[in-house]
Design a protein around this motif. Sequence first.
Motif, PDB file in Angstrom:
ATOM      1  N   ARG A 208       7.574  14.972  17.306  1.00  0.00           N
ATOM      2  CA  ARG A 208       8.168  14.174  16.221  1.00  0.00           C
ATOM      3  C   ARG A 208       9.675  14.150  16.347  1.00  0.00           C
ATOM      4  NH1 ARG A 208      10.695  17.090  12.258  1.00  0.00           N
ATOM      5  NH2 ARG A 208      10.168  19.306  12.014  1.00  0.00           N
ATOM      6  N   THR A 209      10.278  13.159  15.705  1.00  0.00           N
ATOM      7  CA  THR A 209      11.733  13.102  15.647  1.00  0.00           C
ATOM      8  C   THR A 209      12.239  14.007  14.535  1.00  0.00           C
ATOM      9  OG1 THR A 209      11.772  11.256  14.095  1.00  0.00           O
ATOM     10  CG2 THR A 209      11.708  10.714  16.446  1.00  0.00           C
ATOM     11  N   VAL A 210      13.509  14.372  14.604  1.00  0.00           N
ATOM     12  CA  VAL A 210      14.112  15.114  13.500  1.00  0.00           C
ATOM     13  C   VAL A 210      14.176  14.208  12.270  1.00  0.00           C
ATOM     14  CG1 VAL A 210      15.513  16.536  15.041  1.00  0.00           C
ATOM     15  CG2 VAL A 210      16.483  14.467  14.060  1.00  0.00           C
ATOM     16  N   ASP A 211      14.257  14.822  11.125  1.00  0.00           N
ATOM     17  CA  ASP A 211      14.304  14.109   9.850  1.00  0.00           C
ATOM     18  C   ASP A 211      15.643  14.420   9.195  1.00  0.00           C
ATOM     19  OD1 ASP A 211      14.014  13.056   7.330  1.00  0.00           O
ATOM     20  OD2 ASP A 211      12.054  13.965   6.937  1.00  0.00           O
ATOM     21  N   LEU A 212      16.539  13.433   9.156  1.00  0.00           N
ATOM     22  CA  LEU A 212      17.865  13.676   8.593  1.00  0.00           C
ATOM     23  C   LEU A 212      17.808  14.003   7.110  1.00  0.00           C
ATOM     24  CD1 LEU A 212      20.149  11.068  10.403  1.00  0.00           C
ATOM     25  CD2 LEU A 212      20.102  13.548  10.684  1.00  0.00           C
ATOM     26  N   LYS A 213      16.744  13.595   6.427  1.00  0.00           N
ATOM     27  CA  LYS A 213      16.607  13.957   5.019  1.00  0.00           C
ATOM     28  C   LYS A 213      16.332  15.451   4.857  1.00  0.00           C
ATOM     29  CE  LYS A 213      14.953   9.401   3.530  1.00  0.00           C
ATOM     30  NZ  LYS A 213      13.806   8.638   2.951  1.00  0.00           N
ATOM     31  N   PHE A 215      17.493  17.737   7.319  1.00  0.00           N
ATOM     32  CA  PHE A 215      18.146  18.150   8.552  1.00  0.00           C
ATOM     33  C   PHE A 215      18.430  19.642   8.593  1.00  0.00           C
ATOM     34  CE2 PHE A 215      21.822  18.804  11.372  1.00  0.00           C
ATOM     35  CZ  PHE A 215      21.229  18.391  12.553  1.00  0.00           C
ATOM     36  N   ASP A 218      15.344  21.181   9.974  1.00  0.00           N
ATOM     37  CA  ASP A 218      15.119  20.912  11.390  1.00  0.00           C
ATOM     38  C   ASP A 218      16.192  21.540  12.271  1.00  0.00           C
ATOM     39  OD1 ASP A 218      12.817  19.615  10.804  1.00  0.00           O
ATOM     40  OD2 ASP A 218      13.552  17.589  11.211  1.00  0.00           O
ATOM     41  N   LYS A 252      25.262  17.218  12.027  1.00  0.00           N
ATOM     42  CA  LYS A 252      24.563  16.202  11.243  1.00  0.00           C
ATOM     43  C   LYS A 252      25.187  14.807  11.350  1.00  0.00           C
ATOM     44  CE  LYS A 252      22.454  15.242   6.764  1.00  0.00           C
ATOM     45  NZ  LYS A 252      22.207  15.746   5.389  1.00  0.00           N
ATOM     46  N   GLU A 257      18.291  10.201  14.609  1.00  0.00           N
ATOM     47  CA  GLU A 257      16.926  10.703  14.438  1.00  0.00           C
ATOM     48  C   GLU A 257      16.048  10.460  15.654  1.00  0.00           C
ATOM     49  OE1 GLU A 257      15.870  10.796   9.694  1.00  0.00           O
ATOM     50  OE2 GLU A 257      15.673   8.872  10.746  1.00  0.00           O
ATOM     51  N   ASN A 260      16.292  12.812  18.958  1.00  0.00           N
ATOM     52  CA  ASN A 260      16.174  14.264  18.888  1.00  0.00           C
ATOM     53  C   ASN A 260      14.747  14.610  18.494  1.00  0.00           C
ATOM     54  OD1 ASN A 260      19.140  15.550  19.020  1.00  0.00           O
ATOM     55  ND2 ASN A 260      19.228  13.548  18.023  1.00  0.00           N
TER      56      ASN A 260
END
Length: 385
Positions: A208-213, A215, A218, A252, A257, A260
């Motif tokens: 999966r991709t990182v989730d900036l919400k 972050f 992650d 950040k 997203e 990464n």
Amino acid sequence: MSGSKIDIVPVSGKGGLKAFIELAYRLNADDPNWVPPLRADMVELLTPGKNPFHEHARMQLFLARRDGRDVGRISAHIDELALTQPEKQGMGPGTGNWGLLEAEDEAVAHALIAAAEDWLRAEGMTRVLAPISLSVWEEPGLLTHGHDHPPMFMMGHDNAAYQAWVESAGYEVAKKLYTYDLEVHEGFPPIVNRIVKSGERNENITVRTVDLKHFDRDAAIFIDILNEAWSNNWGFVPFTEAEKAYAAKKLKPIIIEGANMIAEVDGEPVAFMMSLPDMNEKLITMRGRLFPFNWARLLWWLRKPRGANFRVPLMGVVRKYQNSRLASQLAFMMIEYIRRYAVAEHGVKRAEVGWVLEDNQGMVAIAEAIQAKMNREYRIYGKPL
């Protein structure tokens, strides 16, 4: 002038710090491949209370002066966490470091290195590994191959003459670090694609991709895997909790997203791969200053860095899967997914992987499998004190 007396002066106060930082811009002004760091970042790097590295380190900066002019600089520092690492992994008891070397000529370089060595001896050190500026997680090593092109983001660039000057001061190579350049717009060889497809059929694997919400969560996964995965690597020094939070805050704004990845096996995060747009493409035109207008240009570019090159500075797989087929499969899956995204969304044609330890056989094999070519070499040198 080269025969004039060289004075080595310990840096103190804001004025001394400013002179230390500014000297690099003057000495490298004629090098088209030197990327001026942001001055604000350099102040932050070198200031206790701003950079958590200083919570477990001692440091002294030095300037070299000749005929009333600043002609060189060096940092000498001791990382208390590095002293606790096994000596067979490079650091260990009695190991100090110097870094951030800039010098007008060989005599200045030798005087600065001698001053750094004297300071380290006075602090009880018995050997030195250098250059490391300031931590192994920042800019380790002296550039010894690849001076003909600018470095990518978070990699150093040094005057080609420095190699001979350092080696003539009695230093021998302790470890080589490599970066690898690869073309990404046409995809990877068929064998890599088969490995990726095999992983996609494995129901136990999720990438999966990182989730900036989320972050902070992650970023903690990234660093926890890194601390565990790299703990037996040469030169390893663990991140502290303060450094985890600091790294998350710094990263950040530049994390994208889709570029990464975190890999999970049976729902457990076991691997990650970080990819960053090469901000050096913009920084090289800014001459180290964000204000008054460069900050807005940089933020606008980061929203959609179309056509930018990308760099993979870090990846890790937890130790229980290292040296297994699964480890390389997860790596190929993550780098292929990042490649697809970067090409489709950002028009990326070129990427860079590294740095990689010269004897990291797994990563060297991955670089060769994706047909990456070594484009820069950095050397960390050692010397008994």
